[in-house]
Design an enzyme around this catalytic site. Structure first.
Site, PDB file in Angstrom:
ATOM      1  CB  CYS A 199       4.071  -5.374   4.368  1.00 47.91           C
ATOM      2  SG  CYS A 199       4.107  -4.309   5.790  1.00 47.91           S
TER       3      CYS A 199
HETATM    4  C1  BEZ Z   1       1.559  -1.081   4.640  1.00 49.74           C
HETATM    5  O1  BEZ Z   1       2.375  -1.962   4.840  1.00 49.74           O
HETATM    6  O2  BEZ Z   1       0.996  -0.979   3.571  1.00 49.74           O
HETATM    7  C2  BEZ Z   1       1.238  -0.091   5.714  1.00 49.74           C
HETATM    8  C3  BEZ Z   1       1.359  -0.441   7.036  1.00 49.74           C
HETATM    9  C4  BEZ Z   1       1.057   0.477   8.011  1.00 49.74           C
HETATM   10  C5  BEZ Z   1       0.657   1.777   7.653  1.00 49.74           C
HETATM   11  C6  BEZ Z   1       0.566   2.114   6.308  1.00 49.74           C
HETATM   12  C7  BEZ Z   1       0.860   1.177   5.332  1.00 49.74           C
END
Ligand code: BEZ
Length: 209
Positions: free
Chosen positions: A45
């Protein structure tokens, strides 16, 4: 509720990093790139939100407002934005919704219970100035979105609206476009006076401008 392309984008009023947002009022006459995230302070994100901030001029050139969402709180979003600005070398200036009660996530079908009961998956909605949903994409939690594709599809939708054309596979701006089968040759002569290449009667390519 599940949304489909062509549906009216439902309105909502929710808190954000830039105060309360009434979605339809905030969108005004612009296009909207509305995208959700599983959670703040997560690596994928962070890169996606940073990339969106880096593309601010590209979105503005397309009269498209980015709008993020996660189910975390405004204070958490704000702390995370400081991190994003620092780690991604940006100055993030679009709002991120704090959908703490999941009301918007449910309205837009962003909660996929087999993935998570409380976090939104990576949804994308492109909404046009008439508040109609024009594109829906859903990415898994662990796969970052391709922002070149997001800009490309906005370009394709806006060109299609302006010129009554369709775009072929892997189209990028400047490529030939397709005259849709719904336009008969007689009408095409008026709409596309420079002509076209008919590979088949149903497969007509023309220059975009
Ligand atoms: C991320 O945004 O890095 C993420 C979120 C949920 C699971 C795996 C990665």
């Amino acid at each position: 509720m599940s949304l489909h392309i062509g549906d009216a984008a439902p309105n909502f009023v929710v808190d954000s990093t830039q105060g309360k947002i009434d979605f339809h009022r905030w969108a005004g006459d612009s296009w909207v790139f509305f995208f959700s995230h599983p959670a703040d302070f997560t690596p994928v994100c962070t890169t996606e939100v940073g990339r969106t901030a880096k593309l601010a001029a590209q979105f503005a050139a397309r009269d498209t407002k980015p709008l993020g969402l996660s189910t975390d709180k405004v204070d958490e979003h704000r702390a995370w934005i400081s991190d994003i600005d620092e780690t991604q070398d940006v100055d993030l200036d679009f709002p991120i919704l704090a959908d703490t009660d999941l009301a918007v996530s449910r309205l837009y079908d962003m909660i996929h219970p087999e993935e998570s009961a409380t976090e939104a998956v990576r949804s994308v909605f492109i909404v046009d100035p008439e508040k109609k949903v024009r594109l829906i994409m859903t990415y898994p939690m662990n796969v970052g979105r391709n922002f070149d594709e997001i800009l490309r599809v906005i370009d394709a939708l806006q060109l299609a609206d302006r010129r009554r054309i369709a775009t072929p596979a892997d189209w990028t701006p400047g490529d030939m476009v397709i005259i849709p089968p719904s336009i008969p040759d007689e009408e095409a002569q008026t709409l596309f006076p420079r002509g076209w290449n008919a590979v088949r009667p149903y497969l007509r390519f023309t220059a975009a401008d």
